[in-house]
Motif scaffolding. Structure first.
Motif, PDB file in Angstrom:
ATOM      1  N   ILE A  48      25.242  64.464  53.654  1.00  0.00           N
ATOM      2  CA  ILE A  48      25.742  63.134  53.264  1.00  0.00           C
ATOM      3  C   ILE A  48      27.144  63.358  52.718  1.00  0.00           C
ATOM      4  O   ILE A  48      27.329  63.911  51.632  1.00  0.00           O
ATOM      5  CB  ILE A  48      24.820  62.490  52.219  1.00  0.00           C
ATOM      6  N   GLU A  49      28.136  62.968  53.491  1.00  0.00           N
ATOM      7  CA  GLU A  49      29.525  63.338  53.206  1.00  0.00           C
ATOM      8  C   GLU A  49      30.315  62.184  52.586  1.00  0.00           C
ATOM      9  O   GLU A  49      30.026  61.011  52.823  1.00  0.00           O
ATOM     10  CB  GLU A  49      30.225  63.767  54.500  1.00  0.00           C
ATOM     11  N   HIS A  50      31.340  62.542  51.798  1.00  0.00           N
ATOM     12  CA  HIS A  50      32.329  61.596  51.262  1.00  0.00           C
ATOM     13  C   HIS A  50      31.671  60.455  50.483  1.00  0.00           C
ATOM     14  O   HIS A  50      32.099  59.302  50.537  1.00  0.00           O
ATOM     15  CB  HIS A  50      33.202  61.042  52.391  1.00  0.00           C
ATOM     16  N   VAL A  51      30.608  60.787  49.752  1.00  0.00           N
ATOM     17  CA  VAL A  51      29.868  59.788  49.002  1.00  0.00           C
ATOM     18  C   VAL A  51      30.207  59.881  47.523  1.00  0.00           C
ATOM     19  O   VAL A  51      30.593  60.954  47.035  1.00  0.00           O
ATOM     20  CB  VAL A  51      28.342  59.988  49.227  1.00  0.00           C
ATOM     21  N   THR A  52      30.094  58.775  46.798  1.00  0.00           N
ATOM     22  CA  THR A  52      30.190  58.821  45.341  1.00  0.00           C
ATOM     23  C   THR A  52      28.814  59.176  44.793  1.00  0.00           C
ATOM     24  O   THR A  52      27.835  58.489  45.082  1.00  0.00           O
ATOM     25  CB  THR A  52      30.656  57.476  44.767  1.00  0.00           C
ATOM     26  N   LEU A  53      28.761  60.251  44.031  1.00  0.00           N
ATOM     27  CA  LEU A  53      27.494  60.785  43.546  1.00  0.00           C
ATOM     28  C   LEU A  53      27.249  60.400  42.095  1.00  0.00           C
ATOM     29  O   LEU A  53      28.094  60.638  41.227  1.00  0.00           O
ATOM     30  CB  LEU A  53      27.476  62.310  43.684  1.00  0.00           C
ATOM     31  N   ILE A  54      26.087  59.833  41.831  1.00  0.00           N
ATOM     32  CA  ILE A  54      25.580  59.619  40.477  1.00  0.00           C
ATOM     33  C   ILE A  54      24.338  60.485  40.388  1.00  0.00           C
ATOM     34  O   ILE A  54      23.281  60.131  40.914  1.00  0.00           O
ATOM     35  CB  ILE A  54      25.283  58.141  40.217  1.00  0.00           C
ATOM     36  N   HIS A  61      26.071  62.842  34.029  1.00  0.00           N
ATOM     37  CA  HIS A  61      27.415  63.228  34.465  1.00  0.00           C
ATOM     38  C   HIS A  61      28.113  62.013  35.055  1.00  0.00           C
ATOM     39  O   HIS A  61      27.503  61.216  35.755  1.00  0.00           O
ATOM     40  CB  HIS A  61      27.308  64.345  35.509  1.00  0.00           C
ATOM     41  N   ALA A  62      29.395  61.858  34.790  1.00  0.00           N
ATOM     42  CA  ALA A  62      30.148  60.717  35.307  1.00  0.00           C
ATOM     43  C   ALA A  62      30.080  60.685  36.830  1.00  0.00           C
ATOM     44  O   ALA A  62      29.952  61.727  37.485  1.00  0.00           O
ATOM     45  CB  ALA A  62      31.606  60.813  34.851  1.00  0.00           C
ATOM     46  N   PRO A  63      30.143  59.491  37.425  1.00  0.00           N
ATOM     47  CA  PRO A  63      30.140  59.410  38.887  1.00  0.00           C
ATOM     48  C   PRO A  63      31.217  60.293  39.501  1.00  0.00           C
ATOM     49  O   PRO A  63      32.350  60.341  39.019  1.00  0.00           O
ATOM     50  CB  PRO A  63      30.421  57.922  39.149  1.00  0.00           C
ATOM     51  N   GLN A  64      30.849  60.989  40.552  1.00  0.00           N
ATOM     52  CA  GLN A  64      31.750  61.939  41.208  1.00  0.00           C
ATOM     53  C   GLN A  64      32.101  61.429  42.605  1.00  0.00           C
ATOM     54  O   GLN A  64      31.244  61.374  43.480  1.00  0.00           O
ATOM     55  CB  GLN A  64      31.074  63.304  41.314  1.00  0.00           C
ATOM     56  N   PRO A  65      33.371  61.063  42.838  1.00  0.00           N
ATOM     57  CA  PRO A  65      33.752  60.545  44.157  1.00  0.00           C
ATOM     58  C   PRO A  65      33.914  61.659  45.184  1.00  0.00           C
ATOM     59  O   PRO A  65      34.120  62.825  44.834  1.00  0.00           O
ATOM     60  CB  PRO A  65      35.091  59.864  43.871  1.00  0.00           C
ATOM     61  N   ASP A  66      33.810  61.284  46.440  1.00  0.00           N
ATOM     62  CA  ASP A  66      34.076  62.154  47.591  1.00  0.00           C
ATOM     63  C   ASP A  66      33.307  63.474  47.508  1.00  0.00           C
ATOM     64  O   ASP A  66      33.874  64.559  47.598  1.00  0.00           O
ATOM     65  CB  ASP A  66      35.574  62.431  47.725  1.00  0.00           C
ATOM     66  N   MET A  67      31.999  63.347  47.379  1.00  0.00           N
ATOM     67  CA  MET A  67      31.128  64.522  47.317  1.00  0.00           C
ATOM     68  C   MET A  67      30.305  64.633  48.601  1.00  0.00           C
ATOM     69  O   MET A  67      30.101  63.661  49.317  1.00  0.00           O
ATOM     70  CB  MET A  67      30.178  64.406  46.129  1.00  0.00           C
ATOM     71  N   THR A  68      29.839  65.851  48.862  1.00  0.00           N
ATOM     72  CA  THR A  68      28.924  66.097  49.973  1.00  0.00           C
ATOM     73  C   THR A  68      27.641  66.712  49.421  1.00  0.00           C
ATOM     74  O   THR A  68      27.686  67.683  48.660  1.00  0.00           O
ATOM     75  CB  THR A  68      29.543  67.035  51.018  1.00  0.00           C
ATOM     76  N   VAL A  69      26.518  66.128  49.795  1.00  0.00           N
ATOM     77  CA  VAL A  69      25.204  66.628  49.397  1.00  0.00           C
ATOM     78  C   VAL A  69      24.472  67.035  50.672  1.00  0.00           C
ATOM     79  O   VAL A  69      24.353  66.234  51.608  1.00  0.00           O
ATOM     80  CB  VAL A  69      24.407  65.550  48.636  1.00  0.00           C
ATOM     81  N   GLN A 111      19.558  44.089  29.983  1.00  0.00           N
ATOM     82  CA  GLN A 111      19.472  42.926  29.089  1.00  0.00           C
ATOM     83  C   GLN A 111      19.310  43.359  27.643  1.00  0.00           C
ATOM     84  O   GLN A 111      19.767  42.672  26.713  1.00  0.00           O
ATOM     85  CB  GLN A 111      18.295  42.050  29.524  1.00  0.00           C
ATOM     86  N   ALA A 112      18.672  44.514  27.432  1.00  0.00           N
ATOM     87  CA  ALA A 112      18.473  45.029  26.076  1.00  0.00           C
ATOM     88  C   ALA A 112      19.762  45.545  25.451  1.00  0.00           C
ATOM     89  O   ALA A 112      19.789  45.837  24.252  1.00  0.00           O
ATOM     90  CB  ALA A 112      17.432  46.153  26.105  1.00  0.00           C
ATOM     91  N   GLY A 113      20.818  45.671  26.252  1.00  0.00           N
ATOM     92  CA  GLY A 113      22.098  46.113  25.715  1.00  0.00           C
ATOM     93  C   GLY A 113      22.523  47.491  26.169  1.00  0.00           C
ATOM     94  O   GLY A 113      23.548  48.006  25.707  1.00  0.00           O
ATOM     95  N   LEU A 114      21.766  48.106  27.071  1.00  0.00           N
ATOM     96  CA  LEU A 114      22.143  49.416  27.590  1.00  0.00           C
ATOM     97  C   LEU A 114      23.097  49.249  28.767  1.00  0.00           C
ATOM     98  O   LEU A 114      23.032  48.261  29.509  1.00  0.00           O
ATOM     99  CB  LEU A 114      20.904  50.201  28.032  1.00  0.00           C
ATOM    100  N   LYS A 115      23.971  50.213  28.952  1.00  0.00           N
ATOM    101  CA  LYS A 115      24.905  50.173  30.069  1.00  0.00           C
ATOM    102  C   LYS A 115      24.170  50.506  31.363  1.00  0.00           C
ATOM    103  O   LYS A 115      23.272  51.350  31.375  1.00  0.00           O
ATOM    104  CB  LYS A 115      26.037  51.166  29.838  1.00  0.00           C
ATOM    105  N   PRO A 116      24.556  49.876  32.478  1.00  0.00           N
ATOM    106  CA  PRO A 116      23.909  50.194  33.748  1.00  0.00           C
ATOM    107  C   PRO A 116      23.903  51.683  34.064  1.00  0.00           C
ATOM    108  O   PRO A 116      22.897  52.210  34.549  1.00  0.00           O
ATOM    109  CB  PRO A 116      24.732  49.402  34.769  1.00  0.00           C
ATOM    110  N   PHE A 117      24.990  52.383  33.766  1.00  0.00           N
ATOM    111  CA  PHE A 117      25.043  53.822  34.059  1.00  0.00           C
ATOM    112  C   PHE A 117      23.975  54.573  33.276  1.00  0.00           C
ATOM    113  O   PHE A 117      23.318  55.476  33.803  1.00  0.00           O
ATOM    114  CB  PHE A 117      26.432  54.379  33.722  1.00  0.00           C
ATOM    115  N   ASP A 118      23.773  54.206  32.016  1.00  0.00           N
ATOM    116  CA  ASP A 118      22.738  54.864  31.212  1.00  0.00           C
ATOM    117  C   ASP A 118      21.342  54.547  31.738  1.00  0.00           C
ATOM    118  O   ASP A 118      20.444  55.399  31.715  1.00  0.00           O
ATOM    119  CB  ASP A 118      22.842  54.432  29.753  1.00  0.00           C
TER     120      ASP A 118
END
Length: 448
Positions: A28-34, A39-47, A366-373
């Motif tokens: 899976i090439e050139h993907v943004t990885l979460i 770890h912060a989102p990583q752009p342009d990764m290959t898995v 809705q409880a106040g947490l960030k989507p990333f968390d």
């Protein structure tokens, strides 16, 4: 019981074939990885994936020539599959529709919704154990199933009807041995609950010394424990009795600052289970949610109609509905405080549908947490609760290839977790058109 489970698994094999292609090699090439670890989102990764495992995670500029099939991940987002670590599997909305067929439809619905792992936290053994065996044998399209089987409790206490009831540790130890040998629980669930809150009468409470002895016994057999609690007092007692996790947040009232600090210090993971309480008033007041695409795909038309009419009327008449509407925001704030203090929250619904797992994500935001968390809560932390973080819950080399490829950024808007390009379980991309969904056939999302 073990023999019965194996025989049932064989029966599944006669009627239900695996519904996705053989695991193979993918890049899976050139993907943004979460990756699920925070770890912060990583752009342009290959898995890369080979068989059922992730083999490499690297910047695309440094990636080796791909082996096998290539997925262009430009503009897409890759994350671990969702993990719902508190369900009670059933099929359909009532006993008449709860059949082997409807349970396999429910499991397929989890996959369709992006859930690649579930933990059934208490069930009848003839329901869950054959399905666990069938899933592990590759006989059905299903998330990975971890299960308690019968939970463990004190006679007359919470869940006594589906439990191995233990009154005296030494005298009843043979019951525990039988539970371990025949049901092979992945995590064992106990209950520490006297109820007496909301509209519920008081019931018998398991004595603390007995709780400690049972936890120790299962741990000495290499089995983790989780405890049903609803109050701060019982949650604290369960923690100091040695539990490995809690099956719920505190919902009976606001948590104290000392409890928040305890959860931050101990790092005892707990399942969020907001959806189970919010579900009552949501159906009573907003039944139109059942027309959303995920519900239409994974619930039968008849069950959706029953929910909108008969079940809705029952919920509107129940005192419990008003109570849970009042207390769900309390539980949300308790979760927010514990998370802010460094506590370990894991996604759990206490329900039995893939759309409920997606709804839990929304309620955590809705409880106040960030989507990333919330993405970490829905993936890595579930693996931590199950004791499987060495195998599941993150996108790292050596981990099982349970992945979601999304068409939009889930860290920007949690609704984007529903925008699924494909679901991969164990290196196999799911063909949605072959899933036995209760809502009928669906189009395939991704064609290799």
């Amino acid at each position: 019981m073990r023999r019965a489970a194996l025989l049932a698994a064989c029966a599944f094999g006669l009627t239900i074939a695996p519904l996705s292609a053989r695991a193979e090699a993918w890049a899976i090439e050139h993907v943004t990885l979460i990756d699920g670890t925070g770890h912060a989102p990583q752009p342009d990764m290959t898995v890369t994936v080979d068989g059922d495992k992730i083999t490499a995670v690297t910047p695309s500029a440094l990636a080796k020539a791909p082996k096998g099939k290539v997925v262009d991940g430009r503009g897409k987002f890759l994350m671990p599959g969702l993990m719902d670590v508190h369900i009670h599997l059933h099929g359909g909305v009532d006993q008449k529709t709860d059949t082997v067929e409807s349970r396999t439809q429910t499991l397929a619905g989890f996959l369709y919704s992006g859930v690649t792992t579930v933990y059934d936290a208490g069930n009848q053994t003839d329901i869950i154990l054959p399905l666990r065996a069938a899933e592990r044998a590759g006989k059905i399209a299903s998330p990975r199933i971890f299960a308690t089987g019968n939970l463990i409790t004190y006679p007359g206490s919470h869940g006594t009807g589906m439990a191995v009831n233990i009154q005296d540790f030494e005298k009843d130890k043979d019951k525990l041995d039988k539970h371990i040998a025949e049901q092979q629980p992945d995590v064992v669930k106990l209950t520490l609950e006297e109820e007496g809150w909301g509209a519920r009468p008081m019931i018998t409470l398991m004595p603390e010394p007995l709780l400690r002895d049972i936890i120790r016994y299962y741990n000495l057999h290499g089995i983790r424990t989780t405890i049903h609690v609803s109050s701060e007092l019982r949650a604290e007692e369960a923690i100091f009795a040695g539990t490995d996790s809690l099956a719920h947040p505190v919902i009976q009232g606001p948590v104290s600052d000392s409890f928040v600090k305890l959860m931050g210090a101990k790092k005892i993971p707990f399942a969020s289970t907001l959806t189970i309480g919010e579900n009552y008033s949501r159906l009573a007041e907003h039944p139109e949610y059942l027309d959303q695409p995920l519900y239409a795909a994974t619930f039968s038309p008849a069950d959706r109609q029953t929910l909108k009419t008969k079940t809705r009327a029952e919920y509107q008449a129940r005192m419990w509905t008003a109570w849970m509407k009042l207390m769900t925001p309390v539980a949300e704030e308790n979760i927010r405080k514990v998370w802010a203090a460094g506590g370990v929250v894991a996604l759990g619904t206490d329900q039995s549908s893939g759309p409920a797992s997606q709804r839990e994500l929304e309620l955590l935001v809705q409880a106040g947490l960030k989507p990333f968390d919330v993405l970490t809560i829905a993936t890595h932390n579930g693996a931590v609760l199950l004791g499987k973080a060495d195998q599941l819950g993150s996108v790292e080399p050596g981990k099982l290839a349970d992945l979601l490829l999304l068409n939009a950024d889930p860290s920007a808007d949690i609704e984007n977790v529903k925008k699924i390009a494909f679901v991969m379980k164990g290196g196999q991309i799911i063909d949605e058109s072959k899933l036995p969904l209760a809502g009928g056939p669906q189009k395939r999302r991704f064609t290799p």
